[in-house]
Design an enzyme around this catalytic site. Structure first.
Site, PDB file in Angstrom:
ATOM      1  CG  ASP A  98      61.371  78.458  38.147  1.00 62.69           C
ATOM      2  OD1 ASP A  98      62.505  78.968  38.104  1.00 62.69           O
ATOM      3  OD2 ASP A  98      60.807  78.154  39.209  1.00 62.69           O
ATOM      4  CG  HIS A 132      61.883  82.526  45.089  1.00 63.41           C
ATOM      5  ND1 HIS A 132      62.777  81.804  44.345  1.00 63.41           N
ATOM      6  CD2 HIS A 132      60.654  82.017  44.822  1.00 63.41           C
ATOM      7  CE1 HIS A 132      62.120  80.879  43.668  1.00 63.41           C
ATOM      8  NE2 HIS A 132      60.837  80.980  43.934  1.00 63.41           N
ATOM      9  CB  CYS A 170      50.598  79.926  40.381  1.00 69.04           C
ATOM     10  SG  CYS A 170      51.874  78.725  40.080  1.00 69.04           S
TER      11      CYS A 170
HETATM   12  C1  PEP Z   1      57.153  80.010  39.062  1.00 68.26           C
HETATM   13  O1  PEP Z   1      58.230  79.498  38.803  1.00 68.26           O
HETATM   14  O2  PEP Z   1      56.521  80.735  38.265  1.00 68.26           O
HETATM   15  C2  PEP Z   1      56.537  79.812  40.394  1.00 68.26           C
HETATM   16  C3  PEP Z   1      55.312  80.183  40.647  1.00 68.26           C
HETATM   17  O3  PEP Z   1      57.310  79.247  41.342  1.00 68.26           O
HETATM   18  P1  PEP Z   1      58.498  79.991  42.119  1.00 68.26           P
HETATM   19  O4  PEP Z   1      58.455  81.452  41.749  1.00 68.26           O
HETATM   20  O5  PEP Z   1      58.281  79.770  43.556  1.00 68.26           O
HETATM   21  O6  PEP Z   1      59.707  79.316  41.596  1.00 68.26           O
HETATM   22 MG    MG Z   2      59.029  77.981  40.100  1.00 73.09          MG
END
Ligand code: PEP
Ligand code: MG
Length: 749
Positions: A621, A357, A668
């Site tokens: 993820d 993150h 996303c």
């Molecule tokens: C993802 O997993 O692609 C996502 C957008 O969520 P995060 O990166 O916050 O886990």
């Molecule tokens: Mg995620």
């Protein structure tokens, strides 16, 4: 045999000077294997040759000896990456006699490659005067020794030890996590508070000091466990022992009781810690046994570490006199959020990978970042350096030529961003007029720039974690209403997708330590919030109340892996809605969506279609869980392939299933904002991409250079490929053909 092997590795790893260490290696190997000759060669890839680094048994004149990768048995071991075991070396067709080595007296030859992470770093050879085949035992001894030495050599290289005498600028390699180039002073963030600077202070609230102490102890223990695991992989025995000792001391009831007693007397936790640590250290220091006396230092170091965890949650705000390249042990979203952006030229993190993150946040902030760097940060601090966020390379003390080259690249980059800014106000659209919704990913930083993003079609993902991470306790409903209202209010006419709390994984809450072996497979996202309806309901009510009169809220649920979880969450959303609407009757029911980021969801889409208004694909993820690769682990970063054929196939499946169920779908994850990813996704049919603010202009520009028809052909071609690398290469060629190579510059070297 095993103990001899361990002795050699331990002995070699203790010697600071790497050349001296290799001398010891060859001497001890000869002794352990009862042979007359042992030689180590290391690969100099620039010069395509193996350089003799240390030998016992060979005699040569002159300074250096090297063997080309194509020459002799040693070259063959390097090329085939396999051991060669011969009773009569001279009879082998690849044998080449090197008169300057004086090896004419040896008959038998056993050479084994020194391999680290698929790369042959060198060759380890033993030779003997008698003509005999080395036994299987001997062969496996040498192979095992070479494997362990490989770790030491790779480590030494990463620490900046140059083995060869060429005066090239040293390069330290990590994972390029956020593109861009930075040139400037390197600053190692060693903000560990100093126990010597803790002074008498009384507790205002004794119970709270007890609580702070026990949280710090838990956090420190979890950290030691993590460090221990990491060091275990690196065979760093001395360091391992120290973490075992720390853990042991910290679990010692006597130490804990003494700390508690001191707090009970009315001292603040850090002052109690200093006193107890000093009294223990003094006691050790007075002991007659030398070993025990040395433990005094360990106790002090433990105290120092515990102090760090006592203060850790307070998030010091870093201030520098000038913008710096910040080097930290572990980059966290909180560090990035607390350092003023204008002070950061680039960030370098010893831990983490491209999709942790913190890496996502650095991309969002447009700060070049390199993660998973194996180096000694003390050696970098204070130097001028170059950080190449594309290739993941760091050059401390660069030569003036290199500096000049990189300065030119910085100029090119600036021109590129000026160029893409020109179309940023236009809507997302391909050259043949297909409208693509460009949404914003926001929230990872406590960013106020959210209101500046007028040129997007809305917010596709608002991550709500950061305000939970930056505080010392769960934020209150009022605090959350205030925060969410400012986000929703910034987009009064556009849709804002707010995701419910997704903590766990690499976003643990400082005030709620969760100790799990596999945090990414553990108590994360919806699993946590469903187990804590109290916390979940507060957040849901806050979101609903914040949306009153704006009516632009959609709620997105993270980490859902089953229909039951969705049912549980929708029931709580309904409960929150009922509660809020009695006092605020004008609040509208929000649209509800789920993240598609756990592979099980691919097969649940038909059921989801009946229960939710939209889905949003979290490719970060989804890639991690589909490929079983920790997105945060530098060790396996090269197999976290964002363009893996199965990731693309999954994306195709999701798009087609959503189409057939008329279920709106958005992407996303980071793939949506990546130049290659964005074009491939549009080629697959997607028309809604949500990305970090720093990618909006780039993606809009790229879309305008390409037609939907072209992109579909590209995506169809990509779907036929068995290797992620081929997909990448195809896309790279496409970018080059279109004169867009600057968008995917893959580093200098
Ligand atoms: C993802 O997993 O692609 C996502 C957008 O969520 P995060 O990166 O916050 O886990
Ligand atoms: Mg995620």
């Amino acid at each position: 045999m095993l103990s001899q092997l361990r002795d050699i590795v331990e002995h070699v790893s203790k010697v600071e000077n790497v050349h001296a260490a290799l001398e010891i290696l060859v001497q001890q190997t000869c002794a352990a294997m009862h042979t007359e000759c042992c030689t180590i060669y290391l690969a100099n890839n620039d010069k395509q040759r193996l350089e003799l680094m240390a030998t016992q048994g060979l005699t040569f004149k002159g300074d250096t000896i090297h063997i080309s990768f194509n020459e002799g048995l040693v070259g063959l071991v390097k090329r085939t990456a396999e051991p060669i075991n011969l009773a009569e070396a001279a009879k082998h067709p690849a044998f080449k006699f090197f008169p300057q080595l004086g090896e004419g007296i040896y008959h038998s030859f056993l050479g084994t490659p020194i391999i680290h992470r698929k790369q042959v770093l060198g060759v380890l050879v033993i030779q003997q005067k008698t003509s005999r085949q080395f036994s299987e035992m001997e062969e496996s001894f040498l192979v095992t020794l070479a494997a362990q030495i490989a770790v030491l050599i790779a480590h030494a290289t990463a620490q900046g030890h140059g083995f060869f005498d060429d005066n090239k600028t040293a390069v330290i390699k990590g994972i390029g996590a956020s593109s861009g180039i930075a040139i400037g002073p390197i600053w190692w963030d060693n903000t560990q508070p100093d126990l010597n600077n803790v002074f008498p202070a009384s507790a205002l609230d004794i119970a709270r000091e007890h609580e702070t102490l026990s949280v710090a102890i838990e956090n420190a223990l979890a950290d030691f466990k993590r460090m221990r695991k990491k060091l275990d992989l690196e065979l760093n025995k001395d360091a391992l022992a120290i973490f075992d000792l720390f853990t042991h001391l910290l679990n010692d009831p006597m130490l804990r009781n003494d700390l508690k007693a001191q707090i009970q007397k009315g001292d603040k936790a850090d002052w109690a810690l200093r006193q107890v640590v000093e009294s223990y250290a003094n006691r050790f220091a007075r002991m007659s046994d030398v070993y025990m006396r040395e433990r005094a230092q360990d106790v002090k170091e433990l105290g120092q570490r515990l102090l760090f965890f006592l203060h850790h949650t307070e998030q010091p705000i870093h201030e520098f006199n000038e913008p710096v390249i910040l080097v930290v042990r572990e980059l966290t979203a909180s560090i990035l959020a607390s350092v003023p952006k204008e002070q950061l030229l680039a960030v370098v993190s010893l831990e983490g990978a491209a999709n942790s993150h913190a890496a996502i946040l650095s991309r969002a902030m447009g700060i070049p970042a390199v993660m998973g760097v194996n180096t000694n940060p003390e050696r970098l601090s204070g130097k001028i350096g170059i950080v190449d966020g594309y290739s993941g390379e760091i050059f401390p003390d660069p030569s003036s030529e290199l500096l000049l080259e990189y300065q030119e690249l910085v100029t090119e980059e600036t021109e590129l961003s000026r160029m893409v800014e020109q179309t940023v106000d236009l809507e997302g659209c391909t050259s043949d007029g297909r409208r693509i919704q460009i949404l914003l990913n926001a929230g990872l930083s406590a960013d106020t720039s959210i209101s500046l993003n007028r040129n997007v079609d809305g917010v596709g993902l608002y991550r709500t974690e950061i305000s939970f991470l930056l505080q010392q306790q769960f934020p209150s409903e009022e605090e959350q209403v205030h925060q969410y209202r400012s986000v929703l209010g910034a987009y009064p006419t556009k849709r804002v997708v707010m995701r419910t709390l997704d903590i766990g994984g690499d976003k643990p809450l400082p005030y709620l330590p969760i100790d799990e072996d596999n945090p990414f497979l553990g108590w994360r996202g919806i699993r946590f919030t469903l187990d804590h309806p109290d916390i979940f309901l507060i957040q849901l009510r806050a979101m609903l109340r914040a949306s009153e009169g704006l009516d632009n809220l959609s709620i997105l649920l993270p980490m859902v892996s089953s229909v039951q979880e969705l049912d549980g969450a929708t029931a709580l959303i309904e409960q929150a809605y009922q509660e809020v609407s009695t006092e605020h009757p004008k609040v509208k029911r929000p649209e509800i969506g789920v993240m598609i980021e756990v592979p099980s969801m691919l097969y649940l889409l038909p059921f989801m279609a009946q229960k939710v208004n939209f889905v949003s694909v979290g490719t970060n993820d989804l890639t991690q869980y589909l490929l079983a690769v920790d997105r945060n682990n530098a060790q396996v970063a090269d197999i976290y392939e964002t363009l893996h054929p199965s990731v693309l196939a999954a994306m195709k499946h999701i798009f087609e299933t959503c189409q057939s169920y008329h279920l709106p779908v958005c992407i996303c994850g980071e793939l949506a904002g990546d130049p290659i990813g964005a074009l491939l996704l549009v080629g697959l049919g997607y028309d809604t991409l949500s990305m970090n603010t720093s990618n909006v202009a780039k993606v809009k520009y790229l879309l305008r250079q390409t037609s939907q028809q072209e992109l579909k052909l590209l995506a169809d071609k990509a779907l036929m490929q068995p290797y992620g690398e081929t997909i990448y290469n195809q896309m790279r060629d496409y970018f080059e053909d279109k004169g867009l190579a600057g968008f995917i510059r893959a580093g200098k070297s």
